[in-house]
Design a protein around this motif. Structure first.
Motif, PDB file in Angstrom:
ATOM      1  N   ALA A  34       0.817  -1.212   0.000  1.00  0.00           N
ATOM      2  CA  ALA A  34       0.000   0.000   0.000  1.00  0.00           C
ATOM      3  C   ALA A  34       0.856   1.270   0.000  1.00  0.00           C
ATOM      4  CB  ALA A  34      -0.934  -0.006   1.207  1.00  0.00           C
ATOM      5  N   GLY A  35       2.167   1.109   0.078  1.00  0.00           N
ATOM      6  CA  GLY A  35       3.068   2.251   0.014  1.00  0.00           C
ATOM      7  C   GLY A  35       3.371   2.900   1.347  1.00  0.00           C
ATOM      8  N   ARG A  36       3.020   2.261   2.457  1.00  0.00           N
ATOM      9  CA  ARG A  36       3.299   2.848   3.768  1.00  0.00           C
ATOM     10  C   ARG A  36       4.731   2.538   4.189  1.00  0.00           C
ATOM     11  NH1 ARG A  36      -0.722   1.634   8.669  1.00  0.00           N
ATOM     12  NH2 ARG A  36      -2.152   2.478   7.095  1.00  0.00           N
ATOM     13  N   SER A  37       5.401   3.546   4.701  1.00  0.00           N
ATOM     14  CA  SER A  37       6.771   3.362   5.168  1.00  0.00           C
ATOM     15  C   SER A  37       6.997   4.181   6.438  1.00  0.00           C
ATOM     16  CB  SER A  37       7.768   3.783   4.084  1.00  0.00           C
ATOM     17  OG  SER A  37       9.088   3.582   4.510  1.00  0.00           O
ATOM     18  N   PRO A  38       7.403   3.531   7.541  1.00  0.00           N
ATOM     19  CA  PRO A  38       7.588   2.086   7.665  1.00  0.00           C
ATOM     20  C   PRO A  38       6.239   1.372   7.769  1.00  0.00           C
ATOM     21  CG  PRO A  38       7.972   3.129   9.777  1.00  0.00           C
ATOM     22  CD  PRO A  38       7.760   4.238   8.799  1.00  0.00           C
ATOM     23  N   PRO A  39       6.155   0.168   7.252  1.00  0.00           N
ATOM     24  CA  PRO A  39       4.875  -0.567   7.219  1.00  0.00           C
ATOM     25  C   PRO A  39       4.578  -1.273   8.540  1.00  0.00           C
ATOM     26  CG  PRO A  39       6.557  -1.850   6.153  1.00  0.00           C
ATOM     27  CD  PRO A  39       7.234  -0.568   6.565  1.00  0.00           C
ATOM     28  N   LEU A  40       4.607  -0.558   9.638  1.00  0.00           N
ATOM     29  CA  LEU A  40       4.417  -1.162  10.963  1.00  0.00           C
ATOM     30  C   LEU A  40       2.946  -1.480  11.201  1.00  0.00           C
ATOM     31  CD1 LEU A  40       6.146  -0.314  14.245  1.00  0.00           C
ATOM     32  CD2 LEU A  40       3.668  -0.194  14.193  1.00  0.00           C
ATOM     33  N   ASP A  41       2.675  -2.712  11.604  1.00  0.00           N
ATOM     34  CA  ASP A  41       1.314  -3.146  11.913  1.00  0.00           C
ATOM     35  C   ASP A  41       1.010  -2.782  13.359  1.00  0.00           C
ATOM     36  OD1 ASP A  41      -1.068  -4.431  12.453  1.00  0.00           O
ATOM     37  OD2 ASP A  41      -0.532  -6.271  11.397  1.00  0.00           O
ATOM     38  N   PRO A  42       0.081  -1.846  13.609  1.00  0.00           N
ATOM     39  CA  PRO A  42      -0.193  -1.424  14.995  1.00  0.00           C
ATOM     40  C   PRO A  42      -0.851  -2.498  15.842  1.00  0.00           C
ATOM     41  CG  PRO A  42      -1.745  -0.409  13.480  1.00  0.00           C
ATOM     42  CD  PRO A  42      -0.725  -1.094  12.637  1.00  0.00           C
ATOM     43  N   LYS A  43      -1.469  -3.495  15.210  1.00  0.00           N
ATOM     44  CA  LYS A  43      -2.132  -4.552  15.967  1.00  0.00           C
ATOM     45  C   LYS A  43      -1.135  -5.556  16.527  1.00  0.00           C
ATOM     46  CE  LYS A  43      -6.421  -4.431  13.262  1.00  0.00           C
ATOM     47  NZ  LYS A  43      -7.344  -5.217  12.407  1.00  0.00           N
ATOM     48  N   ARG A  44      -0.074  -5.814  15.785  1.00  0.00           N
ATOM     49  CA  ARG A  44       0.856  -6.875  16.163  1.00  0.00           C
ATOM     50  C   ARG A  44       2.193  -6.358  16.662  1.00  0.00           C
ATOM     51  NH1 ARG A  44       0.398 -11.020  11.105  1.00  0.00           N
ATOM     52  NH2 ARG A  44       0.512  -9.069   9.916  1.00  0.00           N
ATOM     53  N   SER A  45       2.383  -5.057  16.686  1.00  0.00           N
ATOM     54  CA  SER A  45       3.641  -4.478  17.174  1.00  0.00           C
ATOM     55  C   SER A  45       3.438  -3.938  18.580  1.00  0.00           C
ATOM     56  CB  SER A  45       4.098  -3.347  16.239  1.00  0.00           C
ATOM     57  OG  SER A  45       4.301  -3.827  14.934  1.00  0.00           O
ATOM     58  N   ILE A  46       4.250  -4.424  19.515  1.00  0.00           N
ATOM     59  CA  ILE A  46       4.048  -4.037  20.917  1.00  0.00           C
ATOM     60  C   ILE A  46       5.305  -4.320  21.725  1.00  0.00           C
ATOM     61  CG2 ILE A  46       3.195  -6.290  21.687  1.00  0.00           C
ATOM     62  CD1 ILE A  46       1.129  -4.802  23.398  1.00  0.00           C
ATOM     63  N   THR A  47       5.465  -3.596  22.812  1.00  0.00           N
ATOM     64  CA  THR A  47       6.490  -3.930  23.797  1.00  0.00           C
ATOM     65  C   THR A  47       5.806  -4.469  25.035  1.00  0.00           C
ATOM     66  OG1 THR A  47       8.355  -3.095  25.086  1.00  0.00           O
ATOM     67  CG2 THR A  47       6.501  -1.593  24.759  1.00  0.00           C
ATOM     68  N   ARG A  48       6.424  -5.487  25.649  1.00  0.00           N
ATOM     69  CA  ARG A  48       5.838  -6.050  26.866  1.00  0.00           C
ATOM     70  C   ARG A  48       6.507  -5.514  28.129  1.00  0.00           C
ATOM     71  NH1 ARG A  48       4.719  -9.648  23.021  1.00  0.00           N
ATOM     72  NH2 ARG A  48       6.858 -10.376  22.759  1.00  0.00           N
ATOM     73  N   ILE A  49       7.447  -4.608  27.958  1.00  0.00           N
ATOM     74  CA  ILE A  49       8.060  -3.954  29.109  1.00  0.00           C
ATOM     75  C   ILE A  49       7.105  -2.869  29.610  1.00  0.00           C
ATOM     76  CG2 ILE A  49       9.988  -2.565  29.921  1.00  0.00           C
ATOM     77  CD1 ILE A  49      10.735  -5.437  29.278  1.00  0.00           C
ATOM     78  N   GLY A  50       6.800  -2.918  30.893  1.00  0.00           N
ATOM     79  CA  GLY A  50       5.914  -1.918  31.474  1.00  0.00           C
ATOM     80  C   GLY A  50       4.449  -2.271  31.396  1.00  0.00           C
ATOM     81  N   VAL A  51       4.127  -3.469  30.910  1.00  0.00           N
ATOM     82  CA  VAL A  51       2.730  -3.889  30.844  1.00  0.00           C
ATOM     83  C   VAL A  51       2.260  -4.288  32.240  1.00  0.00           C
ATOM     84  CG1 VAL A  51       1.133  -5.573  29.887  1.00  0.00           C
ATOM     85  CG2 VAL A  51       2.950  -4.639  28.460  1.00  0.00           C
ATOM     86  N   GLY A  52       1.155  -3.735  32.686  1.00  0.00           N
ATOM     87  CA  GLY A  52       0.623  -4.034  34.016  1.00  0.00           C
ATOM     88  C   GLY A  52       0.764  -2.855  34.956  1.00  0.00           C
ATOM     89  N   ALA A  53      -0.188  -2.722  35.835  1.00  0.00           N
ATOM     90  CA  ALA A  53      -0.209  -1.567  36.741  1.00  0.00           C
ATOM     91  C   ALA A  53       0.759  -1.710  37.905  1.00  0.00           C
ATOM     92  CB  ALA A  53      -1.627  -1.369  37.273  1.00  0.00           C
TER      93      ALA A  53
END
Length: 542
Positions: free
Chosen positions: A489-508
């Motif tokens: 589709a021509g997006r750069s960078p083609p980062l998928d927001p649904k599947r891109s994540i960091t697990r550092i800092g997850v949780g209260a």
């Protein structure tokens, strides 16, 4: 508290429990020493200082097998702690060695009992990283262990065929590290002339007592990454995609951003396409600020190339750990890429099956899945990222690892028949019958939308690759997913927001954070907004 993946926690527990109050029994076995104290052995033409960089073409000669001086040696007489017989050999330096016997088991028990007070270090995988000597006299290192076999990778890649007895020493194979390092091969050659010390290539992953919280960002210079999948100082992060160029562009931007940060060292590990990557590094002006660890040319078999790639990645981490622990500096390592690791693991499985039969490996390994043994194999690299506490030098190792997915074939318009699903389960057959009854064509695009496996060989390979990536994700602290459709589709960078994540800092209940506080305040809710925008694709605007 710091967030660990399950695999890392298990390995750390195992490692901590290995320390027992038992004296080392191999006191006459000394550490392998590199020739950093004998710099005159390295020809002047092979010494590369920061102020004498040359073009990528001429630099490639420095990492060729026949130009680098040996960086392995054994002090004194040096005696082996276990011997084994070569049962399989791959042209290029990789030997599968059988060491399974009673003396081997007692040796492992003794090695586990050794502490850091001894010059012989302890690894979580017993013989992993130990110095070895092949029958032809060349030295090597144990890069993998699958009892009763160990896999030894020799320095001399020109050896085509050997057999006989292999000696494995209690000492760790090490490299010399210094500020003048620029471009080295998988064994850290050419060795620097003014090293401050040595570091084990396959050092153990950090213990819980060695590390501090991850609470500072390592900015990548790519805003969408720093917003949706931020990388913390001392974190590991996967970069997943089907387009190697896109992944490298992202990684290069990361290195450009971090190379200008004070007290930060950047290391790039090249496991394949060395000439092309070196040329791009030079074009982007990164050769002046980045230490490059590159695979050597002239290796014949693909399996030996995989062994070289594993050693390249481990050597890059060893250099970073030395800067972090010995000098208190922050290090950023990019591994390009992880594909050869899977190839070597599959080959070790095949060798075990050929020699001992199918019962020698678990079903998960035979079927291309992830056994606990394979997860431990990958964790010895992935979990070397760490933010060290003051007692361990106060530096950090941040690790970005690239892994590729096979591209989707352009078969979305192919129409399948119900007979193509004869081997599928009853539940899938019922869903196929429903589609047929409603005159819905069984195209690849339709099947993917409702998550029915497409019955094609290429799609089967893609599913296995996707399963493998999911297994790697479960061992990591996060992933940056570059989507193939977004590239089209021509997006750069083609980062998928649904599947891109960091697990550092997850949780209260955690104080760890990977993102920058300023960015955090500005972009709250942006992930949800991007997902809502994506769901509007194809909708008509009024």
């Amino acid at each position: 508290m710091y967030r660990f993946s399950p695999a890392r926690f298990i390995l750390l527990q195992k490692q901590n429990n290995m320390r027992v109050s038992k004296p080392a029994v191999f006191s006459n076995v000394f550490l392998a020493q590199l020739y950093h104290s004998q710099a005159w052995l390295v020809p002047q033409s092979c010494r590369v200082a920061r102020d004498s960089r040359r073009s990528a073409t001429s630099l490639a000669a420095l990492i060729a097998p026949d130009t680098a001086t040996s960086s392995f040696s054994i002090e004194g007489e040096g005696e082996s702690v276990v011997e084994g017989t070569i049962v399989s050999y791959f042209a290029g330096g990789l030997a599968a060695v059988k060491v399974g016997n009673d003396s081997f088991l007692s040796t492992i028990a003794d090695l586990k009992g050794q502490t850091d007070k001894s010059k012989t270090q302890t690894t979580g995988d017993d013989l992993l990283g130990r110095l070895a000597k092949l029958p032809c006299g060349t030295l090597g290192v144990v890069i993998a262990q699958r009892p009763p076999l160990v896999f030894v990778y020799g320095r001399d890649t020109s050896v085509e065929k050997i057999d006989g007895t292999v000696e494995i020493f209690g000492t760790m194979a090490e490299i010399s590290v210094s500020d003048e390092m620029s471009i080295v091969n998988a064994l850290g050659e050419p060795a620097p002339s003014n090293s401050w010390g040595n570091h084990a290539i396959f050092s153990p992953i950090p213990k819980v007592s060695d590390i501090a919280l991850i609470n500072a960002p390592r900015l990548t210079g790519t805003t969408i990454v720093d917003v949706l999948a931020p990388i913390g100082k001392g974190q590991n992060m996967l970069i997943v995609g089907s387009d190697v160029t896109q992944m490298r562009d992202l990684s290069f931007n990361f290195l450009k951003t971090q190379s200008g940060v004070e007290n930060t060292k950047c290391i790039y590990a090249i496991t394949q396409d060395c000439a092309a990557v070196m040329e791009k590094l030079e074009k982007d002006g990164l050769l002046e600020s980045v230490i490059v660890v590159a695979a050597r040319d002239g290796i014949e078999s693909e399996t030996a190339k995989a062994a070289e790639a594993i050693t390249v990645a481990s050597t890059a981490c060893a250099i970073a750990e030395s800067f972090a622990k010995d000098r208190g500096q922050d290090a950023v390592v990019v591994v390009d890429n992880l594909d050869y690791h899977k190839q070597l693991w599959d080959e070790t499985t095949r060798i075990l099956v050929d020699i001992y039969g199918v019962d020698a490996v678990v079903a998960a390994d035979r079927d291309g899945g992830a056994s606990s043994e394979m997860r431990a194999f990958y964790s010895t690299l992935i979990q070397r990222a760490a933010n060290y506490n003051e007692k361990q030098g106060g530096g950090s190792v941040t690790l970005a690892i690239m892994t590729t997915m096979p591209k989707e074939k352009a078969d979305d318009d192919t129409i399948f028949n119900p007979e193509d699903f004869a081997l599928a389960g009853d539940r899938i057959k019922t869903r196929i019958e429903t589609l047929v009854s409603k005159n819905i064509p069984l195209t690849a695009a339709t099947l993917r939308k409702i998550q029915i496996p497409v019955p094609s060989a290429s799609e089967g390979k893609r599913r296995l690759a996707l399963q493998h990536v999911e297994d790697l994700i479960s061992m990591s602290d996060g992933q940056i997913w570059l989507d193939e459709k977004l590239i089209q589709a021509g997006r750069s960078p083609p980062l998928d927001p649904k599947r891109s994540i960091t697990r550092i800092g997850v949780g209260a209940d955690t104080e760890s954070r990977a993102d920058a506080p300023a960015i955090r305040r500005i972009v709250e809710g942006v992930r949800l907004e991007l997902q809502q925008a994506a769901s509007m694709d194809g909708a008509e605007l009024t």
